[in-house]
Design an enzyme around this catalytic site. Structure first.
Site, PDB file in Angstrom:
ATOM      1  N   ASP A   8       0.857  -1.193   0.079  1.00 53.00           N
ATOM      2  CA  ASP A   8      -0.099  -0.086  -0.044  1.00 53.00           C
ATOM      3  C   ASP A   8       1.081   1.029  -0.011  1.00 53.00           C
ATOM      4  O   ASP A   8       1.808   1.109   0.276  1.00 53.00           O
ATOM      5  CB  ASP A   8      -0.858  -0.110   1.289  1.00 53.00           C
ATOM      6  CG  ASP A   8      -1.613   1.068   1.725  1.00 53.00           C
ATOM      7  OD1 ASP A   8      -2.240   1.535   0.619  1.00 53.00           O
ATOM      8  OD2 ASP A   8      -1.664   1.936   2.567  1.00 53.00           O
ATOM      9  N   ASP A  10       0.025   5.150   0.943  1.00 54.72           N
ATOM     10  CA  ASP A  10      -0.222   5.957   2.200  1.00 54.72           C
ATOM     11  C   ASP A  10      -0.068   5.429   3.730  1.00 54.72           C
ATOM     12  O   ASP A  10      -0.904   4.298   3.665  1.00 54.72           O
ATOM     13  CB  ASP A  10      -1.687   6.544   2.138  1.00 54.72           C
ATOM     14  CG  ASP A  10      -1.862   7.577   0.565  1.00 54.72           C
ATOM     15  OD1 ASP A  10      -1.066   8.206   0.360  1.00 54.72           O
ATOM     16  OD2 ASP A  10      -2.963   6.947  -0.021  1.00 54.72           O
ATOM     17  N   ASP A 169      -1.277  -0.586   6.141  1.00 54.14           N
ATOM     18  CA  ASP A 169      -1.433  -0.016   7.527  1.00 54.14           C
ATOM     19  C   ASP A 169      -2.966   0.381   7.782  1.00 54.14           C
ATOM     20  O   ASP A 169      -3.277   0.628   8.978  1.00 54.14           O
ATOM     21  CB  ASP A 169      -0.940   1.632   7.472  1.00 54.14           C
ATOM     22  CG  ASP A 169      -1.846   2.324   6.632  1.00 54.14           C
ATOM     23  OD1 ASP A 169      -1.993   2.015   5.497  1.00 54.14           O
ATOM     24  OD2 ASP A 169      -2.003   3.719   6.996  1.00 54.14           O
TER      25      ASP A 169
END
Ligand code: G6P
Ligand code: MG
Length: 217
Positions: A8, A10, A169
């Site tokens: 991922d 961000d 996250d």
């Protein structure tokens, strides 16, 4: 056997999750809504429009489709302002070297971000060359927790989902990876990401030994 690592963006590669939060918080405040860090967890990994809808639900507000477009555009322009002033130093410590050593060992590297700004971010940070495959929010219909983005990344890598390890996250991202039939490393707090196969506090702390261990679970 794990043959690829899909990251991922961000909050995993770079701290842009914080800029998304600041921009949403400002937009929420303009509408008289206080957006806390805890509530912000629900916005991670989901699309821009879905994020706005969650904020409107929190504030008990209803807006027309046209108003929602304007609000989402406003948030995005603030986010882009932050991103344009970002420096390569904002890439999380240890991330370029982790990707480099994975590559050296023969693992393929993918990026799978629900953000429509993902390509701009990696170009500004001059890290687009680290990825064999990039899938972003412009290429999918369903954002995380739907597995679509990870399944698309795997198919572009020419690999079966079970050969891919995801780094995420967001709780929605962990769910998406598992729903895609992939193993997942959660980056952040155990409380938030306990469904992941392994949780580490920061991407740069991941070790090759962790990857070999994950192959056995
Ligand atoms: C990522 C982030 C979300 C963000 C979404 C859409 O998944 O985790 O916080 O809302 O991308 O980003 P965009 O840049 O298209 O608004
Ligand atoms: Mg994220």
């Amino acid at each position: 056997m794990i043959k690829a690592c899909i990251f991922d963006l961000d909050g995993v590669i770079v701290d842009t999750a914080h800029y998304h939060f600041l921009a949403w918080k400002r937009l929420a405040a303009e509408m008289g809504i206080t957006l806390t860090e805890r509530e912000n967890e629900r916005l991670k990994g989901v699309s821009r429009m879905r994020s706005l809808e969650i904020i409107l639900e929190l504030g008990g507000l209803a807006k027309s489709e046209h108003e929602k477009e304007l609000l989402a555009n406003k948030k995005n322009s603030w986010f882009v302002d932050f991103v344009e002033r970002m420096a390569p130093e904002e890439i999380f410590p240890g991330v370029p070297s982790l990707l480099g050593s994975l590559k050296e060992k023969g693992y393929r590297i993918g990026l799978a971000s629900s953000s429509k700004n993902a390509k701009t971010v990696i170009q500004l940070l001059k890290i687009e060359g680290l990825f064999d495959v990039v899938v972003d929010g412009t290429m999918i219909v369903n954002s995380k927790p739907h597995p679509e983005i990870f399944l698309l990344a795997a198919s572009k890598l020419g690999l079966h989902p079970s050969s891919c390890l995801v780094f995420e996250d967001a709780e929605s991202g962990v769910e998406a990876a598992l729903a895609a039939g992939m193993k997942c490393v959660g980056v952040g707090s155990h409380e938030q990401l306990h469904k992941a196969n392994l949780v580490i506090p920061a991407t740069g702390e991941f070790q090759l030994a962790d990857l070999l261990e994950l192959e056995t679970v």
